[in-house]
Design a protein around this motif. Sequence first.
Motif, PDB file in Angstrom:
ATOM      1  N   ILE A   9       6.509  16.427  -0.273  1.00 46.68           N
ATOM      2  CA  ILE A   9       5.670  15.290   0.111  1.00 46.68           C
ATOM      3  C   ILE A   9       6.557  14.074   0.323  1.00 46.68           C
ATOM      4  CG2 ILE A   9       3.754  13.792  -0.577  1.00 46.68           C
ATOM      5  CD1 ILE A   9       2.715  16.055  -2.314  1.00 46.68           C
ATOM      6  N   LYS A  10       6.326  13.365   1.405  1.00 46.52           N
ATOM      7  CA  LYS A  10       7.034  12.120   1.678  1.00 46.52           C
ATOM      8  C   LYS A  10       6.107  10.940   1.398  1.00 46.52           C
ATOM      9  CE  LYS A  10      10.500  13.752   4.945  1.00 46.52           C
ATOM     10  NZ  LYS A  10      11.180  13.529   6.243  1.00 46.52           N
ATOM     11  N   HIS A  11       6.645   9.974   0.652  1.00 45.26           N
ATOM     12  CA  HIS A  11       5.857   8.825   0.213  1.00 45.26           C
ATOM     13  C   HIS A  11       6.302   7.586   0.985  1.00 45.26           C
ATOM     14  CE1 HIS A  11       4.520  11.200  -3.332  1.00 45.26           C
ATOM     15  NE2 HIS A  11       5.752  11.694  -3.275  1.00 45.26           N
ATOM     16  N   THR A  12       5.339   6.748   1.312  1.00 42.26           N
ATOM     17  CA  THR A  12       5.602   5.513   2.047  1.00 42.26           C
ATOM     18  C   THR A  12       4.995   4.345   1.292  1.00 42.26           C
ATOM     19  OG1 THR A  12       5.570   6.696   4.161  1.00 42.26           O
ATOM     20  CG2 THR A  12       5.315   4.296   4.227  1.00 42.26           C
ATOM     21  N   PHE A  13       5.825   3.319   1.068  1.00 42.10           N
ATOM     22  CA  PHE A  13       5.373   2.072   0.455  1.00 42.10           C
ATOM     23  C   PHE A  13       5.426   0.994   1.543  1.00 42.10           C
ATOM     24  CE2 PHE A  13       6.709   4.656  -3.005  1.00 42.10           C
ATOM     25  CZ  PHE A  13       5.962   4.275  -4.110  1.00 42.10           C
ATOM     26  N   SER A  14       4.273   0.537   1.961  1.00 45.40           N
ATOM     27  CA  SER A  14       4.182  -0.494   2.990  1.00 45.40           C
ATOM     28  C   SER A  14       4.058  -1.852   2.312  1.00 45.40           C
ATOM     29  CB  SER A  14       2.989  -0.235   3.908  1.00 45.40           C
ATOM     30  OG  SER A  14       2.899  -1.238   4.898  1.00 45.40           O
ATOM     31  N   VAL A  15       5.111  -2.661   2.409  1.00 44.25           N
ATOM     32  CA  VAL A  15       5.176  -3.960   1.726  1.00 44.25           C
ATOM     33  C   VAL A  15       5.036  -5.059   2.773  1.00 44.25           C
ATOM     34  CG1 VAL A  15       6.596  -5.490   0.315  1.00 44.25           C
ATOM     35  CG2 VAL A  15       6.646  -3.023  -0.080  1.00 44.25           C
ATOM     36  N   LYS A  41       0.851  -1.182   0.000  1.00 45.67           N
ATOM     37  CA  LYS A  41       0.000   0.000   0.000  1.00 45.67           C
ATOM     38  C   LYS A  41       0.891   1.237   0.000  1.00 45.67           C
ATOM     39  CE  LYS A  41      -3.810  -2.170   2.576  1.00 45.67           C
ATOM     40  NZ  LYS A  41      -4.664  -2.095   3.793  1.00 45.67           N
ATOM     41  N   THR A  42       0.363   2.322  -0.509  1.00 43.34           N
ATOM     42  CA  THR A  42       1.107   3.579  -0.562  1.00 43.34           C
ATOM     43  C   THR A  42       0.397   4.643   0.264  1.00 43.34           C
ATOM     44  OG1 THR A  42      -0.048   4.273  -2.587  1.00 43.34           O
ATOM     45  CG2 THR A  42       2.022   3.049  -2.838  1.00 43.34           C
ATOM     46  N   ALA A  43       1.183   5.537   0.805  1.00 49.57           N
ATOM     47  CA  ALA A  43       0.641   6.647   1.585  1.00 49.57           C
ATOM     48  C   ALA A  43       1.511   7.866   1.349  1.00 49.57           C
ATOM     49  CB  ALA A  43       0.586   6.295   3.066  1.00 49.57           C
ATOM     50  N   GLU A  44       0.935   9.037   1.553  1.00 54.56           N
ATOM     51  CA  GLU A  44       1.639  10.298   1.361  1.00 54.56           C
ATOM     52  C   GLU A  44       1.434  11.193   2.581  1.00 54.56           C
ATOM     53  OE1 GLU A  44       0.196  12.084  -2.171  1.00 54.56           O
ATOM     54  OE2 GLU A  44       1.112  10.611  -3.530  1.00 54.56           O
ATOM     55  N   LYS A  45       2.470  11.980   2.872  1.00 54.70           N
ATOM     56  CA  LYS A  45       2.408  12.924   3.981  1.00 54.70           C
ATOM     57  C   LYS A  45       2.942  14.271   3.514  1.00 54.70           C
ATOM     58  CE  LYS A  45       3.962  13.712   8.732  1.00 54.70           C
ATOM     59  NZ  LYS A  45       4.761  13.184   9.871  1.00 54.70           N
ATOM     60  N   LEU A  46       2.125  15.303   3.631  1.00 59.69           N
ATOM     61  CA  LEU A  46       2.520  16.646   3.217  1.00 59.69           C
ATOM     62  C   LEU A  46       3.390  17.276   4.299  1.00 59.69           C
ATOM     63  CD1 LEU A  46       2.251  18.973   1.177  1.00 59.69           C
ATOM     64  CD2 LEU A  46       0.216  19.733   2.433  1.00 59.69           C
ATOM     65  N   ILE A  47       4.612  17.652   3.930  1.00 60.42           N
ATOM     66  CA  ILE A  47       5.534  18.271   4.868  1.00 60.42           C
ATOM     67  C   ILE A  47       5.446  19.793   4.793  1.00 60.42           C
ATOM     68  CG2 ILE A  47       7.937  18.395   5.611  1.00 60.42           C
ATOM     69  CD1 ILE A  47       6.611  15.655   5.941  1.00 60.42           C
ATOM     70  N   SER A  48       5.514  20.335   3.588  1.00 60.26           N
ATOM     71  CA  SER A  48       5.413  21.784   3.401  1.00 60.26           C
ATOM     72  C   SER A  48       4.840  22.047   2.008  1.00 60.26           C
ATOM     73  CB  SER A  48       6.780  22.464   3.565  1.00 60.26           C
ATOM     74  OG  SER A  48       7.690  21.965   2.599  1.00 60.26           O
ATOM     75  N   GLU A  49       4.350  23.274   1.839  1.00 56.42           N
ATOM     76  CA  GLU A  49       3.714  23.633   0.570  1.00 56.42           C
ATOM     77  C   GLU A  49       3.948  25.107   0.284  1.00 56.42           C
ATOM     78  OE1 GLU A  49      -0.698  23.411  -1.603  1.00 56.42           O
ATOM     79  OE2 GLU A  49      -0.473  23.118   0.564  1.00 56.42           O
ATOM     80  N   ASP A  50       4.245  25.401  -0.985  1.00 58.13           N
ATOM     81  CA  ASP A  50       4.416  26.779  -1.438  1.00 58.13           C
ATOM     82  C   ASP A  50       3.356  27.035  -2.505  1.00 58.13           C
ATOM     83  OD1 ASP A  50       5.173  29.283  -2.147  1.00 58.13           O
ATOM     84  OD2 ASP A  50       7.218  28.769  -2.759  1.00 58.13           O
TER      85      ASP A  50
END
Length: 530
Positions: free
Chosen positions: A268-274, A251-260
């Motif tokens: 954005i940091k992406h996570t791949f849960s295997v 599964k994949t997930a995303e986390k917003l760190i900062s935005e301009d």
Amino acid sequence: RKGEDQHELCSLFSPFLYVPFNFFFKFFLTQISLKMMEFDSTPANIACCLCGVVIQANPSNMCVNCVRTQVDISDGIPKNLNVQFCKGCGRYLNPPQQWVACDMESKELLSLCLKRVKGLNKVKLVDAGFIWTEPHSRRIKVKMTIQKEVFTSTILQQVFVIEFVVCSQQCEACQRKDAKDTWQAVVQARQKVDHKKTFFFLEQLIIKHNAHTNTINIKERPDGIDFFFSAKSHAAKMTDFLQAIAPIRYKTAEKLISEDKKSNTANIKHTFSVEIVPICRDDVVCIPYKTAQNFGNICPLLLCVKVSGMIYLMDPLTLQTAEMQSATFWSAPFRAISTAKQLVDYTVLDVNLLGPTNGKFALADIQVTKTSDFGKNDIVLYTRTHLGRLLNPGDTCLGYDMANSIYNDADTVSLRGRDIPDVILVRKSYPERRKKHKPRHWQVQTLKKEAIEDMKPAQMDKLEREQEEFLRDLEEDPEYRGMVNLVPADNAEDVFKRNQEEEEMDDFPEVQLTELVNSMTIEEDNRYDE
């Protein structure tokens, strides 16, 4: 009459014969006069206008040495320059932002140095080469030969040396690697089992296929391992690699760190849960009833003989096989009812081949007894196994004591109404070899990863035991170790010869020297370390 006719003919053509003769005669006299007027011409000698040495006349009126002292064709070409070198990855900076890996005195390094020299477009470069310097001097010297026309029809050639000072500068990749929390994507590989032998095997496959090239950090976890990357594409590539060598789901997930919002950019940091299937090699499983029907009404009680991109299952009583894909498993998941920790040593008493075969396996009726009970009681167990070709009377093998094991009803619901064998044999073992603790002439490579923080001594001992069990599995199974790269240890040939002289078991599958490969570990380049 004939003579008169000839005289008339000559008198008729005499004007025409006289004109060409007169012309050629005058031309011949002219050439002779010109030949007589020729004289030998010698070049004029003059004195050099600076030093007075007698030289042949030239447009500059100077000798070669004076021309070289008065005219410097290398003027405008810098003689001292800098090149940037990254100690972390051993690469050189190719402006503006490209980092190139170059060996010392290589064509690539010479090309990179020449690109740094300004003013070469005004002269003709004839030759360029390196001058040897001390490896730790942090200097690179390049000898160059150039030509240039200084006066009319006067070409001057000059040889000079350019010295490059190697300056340390960290590349962006090494900066992200050394800094904290600079990763952009992470692959979290997990398996819900009570050991880590699966990850030991995955580590060897990753090293063999060089799949860890783009990782900036690797962290070990109690139930798996994390791979950190600087780009999402690299993490997706690692996920595809894991999907090719093991049955997984992710599964994949995303986390917003900062935005301009002004520049429409975001961090954005992406996570791949295997998640890897919780089935390992040599496990006994009980598959669901519907799944067994889809595989040709196979017996639900199966032995896992191999795990790669699929799960390879076999019925040890009939040699019927099933190849289960990851999608099939995750649609109706199940777990192992017996694992490698429950294996028991058995001694073979008799083997009777029945005839059916499947590859290296052959069906046979066999009589065994527990090695721990051998000589204490007369309990003999009769079972059917797929190891008919591999076992002989007197051999030792590993198996599961199914008769004295307790299982959860939810795991064995599909076995209702079926007979369960008293023993399921898994593989041949060599307990006498294990007792000797002989040094190995081979070893396996490991990834550079961060260990688990605050690990207790009991956990460290467990990890070492699992590592030793994994090495034993590689040592005793030629097919299993053929999937990984084994590298020679120190004094491999001497240790191998000594083990061969002391070896008493003729059927032990010893690792041969021809199976070893040279180590491909990239060591850090320290030639510019102070």
